[in-house]
Scaffold this motif. Structure first.
Motif, PDB file in Angstrom:
ATOM      1  N   GLN A   1       0.841  -1.197   0.000  1.00  0.00           N
ATOM      2  CA  GLN A   1       0.000   0.000   0.000  1.00  0.00           C
ATOM      3  C   GLN A   1       0.873   1.242   0.000  1.00  0.00           C
ATOM      4  O   GLN A   1       0.622   2.221  -0.696  1.00  0.00           O
ATOM      5  N   TRP A   2       1.904   1.163   0.809  1.00  0.00           N
ATOM      6  CA  TRP A   2       2.811   2.291   0.951  1.00  0.00           C
ATOM      7  C   TRP A   2       3.543   2.554  -0.359  1.00  0.00           C
ATOM      8  O   TRP A   2       3.716   3.696  -0.770  1.00  0.00           O
ATOM      9  N   ILE A   3       3.910   1.493  -1.064  1.00  0.00           N
ATOM     10  CA  ILE A   3       4.572   1.652  -2.363  1.00  0.00           C
ATOM     11  C   ILE A   3       3.623   2.347  -3.342  1.00  0.00           C
ATOM     12  O   ILE A   3       4.001   3.284  -4.040  1.00  0.00           O
ATOM     13  N   ALA A   4       2.376   1.883  -3.357  1.00  0.00           N
ATOM     14  CA  ALA A   4       1.400   2.477  -4.275  1.00  0.00           C
ATOM     15  C   ALA A   4       1.135   3.935  -3.915  1.00  0.00           C
ATOM     16  O   ALA A   4       1.008   4.791  -4.781  1.00  0.00           O
ATOM     17  N   GLU A   5       1.082   4.206  -2.605  1.00  0.00           N
ATOM     18  CA  GLU A   5       0.863   5.598  -2.195  1.00  0.00           C
ATOM     19  C   GLU A   5       2.064   6.466  -2.569  1.00  0.00           C
ATOM     20  O   GLU A   5       1.912   7.621  -2.956  1.00  0.00           O
ATOM     21  N   ARG A   6       3.269   5.884  -2.413  1.00  0.00           N
ATOM     22  CA  ARG A   6       4.469   6.638  -2.775  1.00  0.00           C
ATOM     23  C   ARG A   6       4.445   6.993  -4.254  1.00  0.00           C
ATOM     24  O   ARG A   6       4.710   8.118  -4.651  1.00  0.00           O
ATOM     25  N   ARG A   7       4.098   5.993  -5.044  1.00  0.00           N
ATOM     26  CA  ARG A   7       4.046   6.229  -6.482  1.00  0.00           C
ATOM     27  C   ARG A   7       3.017   7.317  -6.810  1.00  0.00           C
ATOM     28  O   ARG A   7       3.277   8.228  -7.591  1.00  0.00           O
TER      29      ARG A   7
ATOM     30  N   SER B   1       2.001   9.685  -4.838  1.00  0.00           N
ATOM     31  CA  SER B   1       2.425  11.020  -4.415  1.00  0.00           C
ATOM     32  C   SER B   1       3.497  11.575  -5.352  1.00  0.00           C
ATOM     33  O   SER B   1       3.532  12.775  -5.616  1.00  0.00           O
ATOM     34  N   TRP B   2       4.331  10.683  -5.910  1.00  0.00           N
ATOM     35  CA  TRP B   2       5.295  11.158  -6.919  1.00  0.00           C
ATOM     36  C   TRP B   2       4.579  11.652  -8.177  1.00  0.00           C
ATOM     37  O   TRP B   2       4.947  12.669  -8.760  1.00  0.00           O
ATOM     38  N   GLU B   3       3.562  10.887  -8.611  1.00  0.00           N
ATOM     39  CA  GLU B   3       2.802  11.300  -9.808  1.00  0.00           C
ATOM     40  C   GLU B   3       2.231  12.710  -9.591  1.00  0.00           C
ATOM     41  O   GLU B   3       2.323  13.589 -10.447  1.00  0.00           O
TER      42      GLU B   3
ATOM     43  N   TRP C   1       6.629  23.963  -4.965  1.00  0.00           N
ATOM     44  CA  TRP C   1       5.826  22.934  -5.656  1.00  0.00           C
ATOM     45  C   TRP C   1       5.867  21.587  -4.949  1.00  0.00           C
ATOM     46  O   TRP C   1       5.020  20.731  -5.228  1.00  0.00           O
ATOM     47  N   TRP C   2       6.787  21.380  -4.041  1.00  0.00           N
ATOM     48  CA  TRP C   2       7.008  20.042  -3.476  1.00  0.00           C
ATOM     49  C   TRP C   2       5.797  19.518  -2.705  1.00  0.00           C
ATOM     50  O   TRP C   2       5.325  18.412  -2.944  1.00  0.00           O
ATOM     51  N   GLY C   3       5.296  20.305  -1.787  1.00  0.00           N
ATOM     52  CA  GLY C   3       4.253  19.819  -0.886  1.00  0.00           C
ATOM     53  C   GLY C   3       2.884  19.843  -1.537  1.00  0.00           C
ATOM     54  O   GLY C   3       2.604  20.690  -2.375  1.00  0.00           O
ATOM     55  N   SER C   4       2.037  18.892  -1.149  1.00  0.00           N
ATOM     56  CA  SER C   4       0.683  18.894  -1.709  1.00  0.00           C
ATOM     57  C   SER C   4      -0.182  19.833  -0.888  1.00  0.00           C
ATOM     58  O   SER C   4       0.148  20.175   0.245  1.00  0.00           O
TER      59      SER C   4
END
Lengths: 123, 155
Positions: free
Chosen positions: A89-95, A97-99, B38-41
Motif C-alpha cells: 500500500q505504501w509503495i502504491a501511495e508513494r508512487r 504522491s510522486w505522480e 511545488w514540493w508539498g501537496s
C-alpha cells in the motif's frame, strides 16, 4: 513481464498492476472492498455477460487479490485481506504522491517560466 | 498484530515538460526557495523544508496531514551531474516510525523545446505499522492510485 516469486504469500505489485489494468476488474474490486458478494450480485450492475464477469474474476483470483468460495450453487467472492500488505500500500501511495508531485512541478513551471525572485515576498 | 515485513520495489515515472528548458527544471529541484513552492501537496502543511543541494548535502522536510499525522523526509545527495542528473538516498517516517529507505534518481534530458524528466525510485518499504483501518484505507488507496496510473498509461 510479470514476476511471481513462488515463496511469497502475497502477490507482487506487478501482478496487481496487471490484474487491475482493466476497468471491469477495477469495478469488481471496488465493489468487493465494500464486502463479499455473489457472482450474480457482482454481475448485476455491469453491462457484460455472466461468463465475462466470471472470466474477469478468474484473473483477479489468480492475482491473489480475490478469493472465492462455492456454497451449494452460489459462488461468493471476497477481497483477499492479505493480498496487499502495508508495504505494498505504501509503495502504491508513494508512487501516487510522486505522480501528483511531478504534475505540481509541471503546473509550477508553466506558471513560473522564470526562476522565482526573492523580492516578491512571502504571504 | 501483523508481522513486520519488508518489500523491495522499483518504479519509474516520466514526465515531459513542454516548452520548459532543462535549466529551468533543474533550478526548480535544486534551489530551496524554488523547491518549496511545488514540493508539498495542498493537503499537507509544510512545517519546514531545508535543502542543501550539493554532493553530501542534506534535505529535511516535515509535513503534517490534516489528521495531525507527521511525515518526515531525510535525504542525502550522493551524486550530482550539473544540469543532467542527481541521485539521493532518503528515509520517510510517519509519526517518527520509519516507513521506507530509498534511492531516487532524477534524470533530465532535453526533448524538443522542453524537458523529459525520469524519476526512478528503488526502495525498501517497511511494514509493521498495520491496523485493519489502515488496511482498508490502503486497499482503496491502492486501487485508486493504480487506476490513476493506468489511466495515464492508457491515455
Amino acid at each position: 513481464m510479470l514476476k511471481y516469486l513462488a515463496d511469497e504469500s502475497q502477490p507482487p505489485i506487478d501482478l496487481l498492476f496487471g490484474a487491475l489494468a482493466d476497468p471491469t476488474r477495477r469495478a469488481l474490486i471496488d465493489r468487493l472492498i465494500d464486502g463479499p458478494a455473489s457472482v450474480s450480485e457482482l454481475a448485476a450492475p455491469l453491462l457484460i455477460s455472466l461468463p465475462a464477469v466470471m472470466q474477469q474474476l478468474q484473473v483477479l483470483q489468480s492475482s491473489g487479490l480475490v478469493l472465492s468460495q462455492k456454497v451449494g450453487r452460489v459462488r461468493t467472492c471476497s477481497i483477499n485481506p492479505v493480498a496487499l500488505s502495508t508495504a505494498e500500500q505504501w509503495i502504491a501511495e508513494r508512487r501516487k504522491s510522486w505522480e501528483e508531485r511531478l504534475d505540481r512541478l509541471g503546473d509550477y513551471l508553466a506558471e513560473h517560466p522564470e526562476q522565482h525572485k526573492q523580492e516578491s515576498g512571502n504571504d | 498484530m501483523t508481522e513486520p515485513t519488508i518489500k523491495h520495489a522499483t518504479f519509474e515515472i516520466e514526465r515531459v515538460y513542454e516548452g520548459v528548458p532543462v535549466a529551468r527544471v533543474w533550478t526548480a529541484w535544486t534551489i530551496a526557495d524554488e523547491k518549496r513552492r511545488w514540493w508539498g501537496s495542498g493537503n499537507l502543511s509544510a512545517d519546514n523544508h531545508d535543502l542543501d543541494f550539493r554532493i553530501g548535502g542534506l534535505e529535511h522536510v516535515t509535513d503534517y496531514a490534516p489528521d495531525g499525522t507527521k511525515y518526515t523526509l531525510e535525504a542525502h545527495y550522493c551524486d550530482i551531474v550539473e544540469g543532467e542528473r542527481f541521485v539521493y538516498t532518503y528515509e520517510m517516517s510517519r509519526n517518527d516510525a520509519r516507513m521506507s529507505v530509498s534511492v531516487a534518481t532524477v534524470v533530465l534530458v532535453p526533448e524538443g523545446d522542453g524537458t523529459r524528466l525520469t524519476l526512478t525510485e528503488q526502495g525498501v518499504f517497511l511494514d509493521g505499522l498495520d491496523t485493519p483501518a489502515d488496511r482498508e484505507h490502503g486497499t482503496r488507496a491502492v486501487v485508486e492510485s493504480l487506476a490513476k496510473a493506468l489511466a495515464q498509461v492508457e491515455a
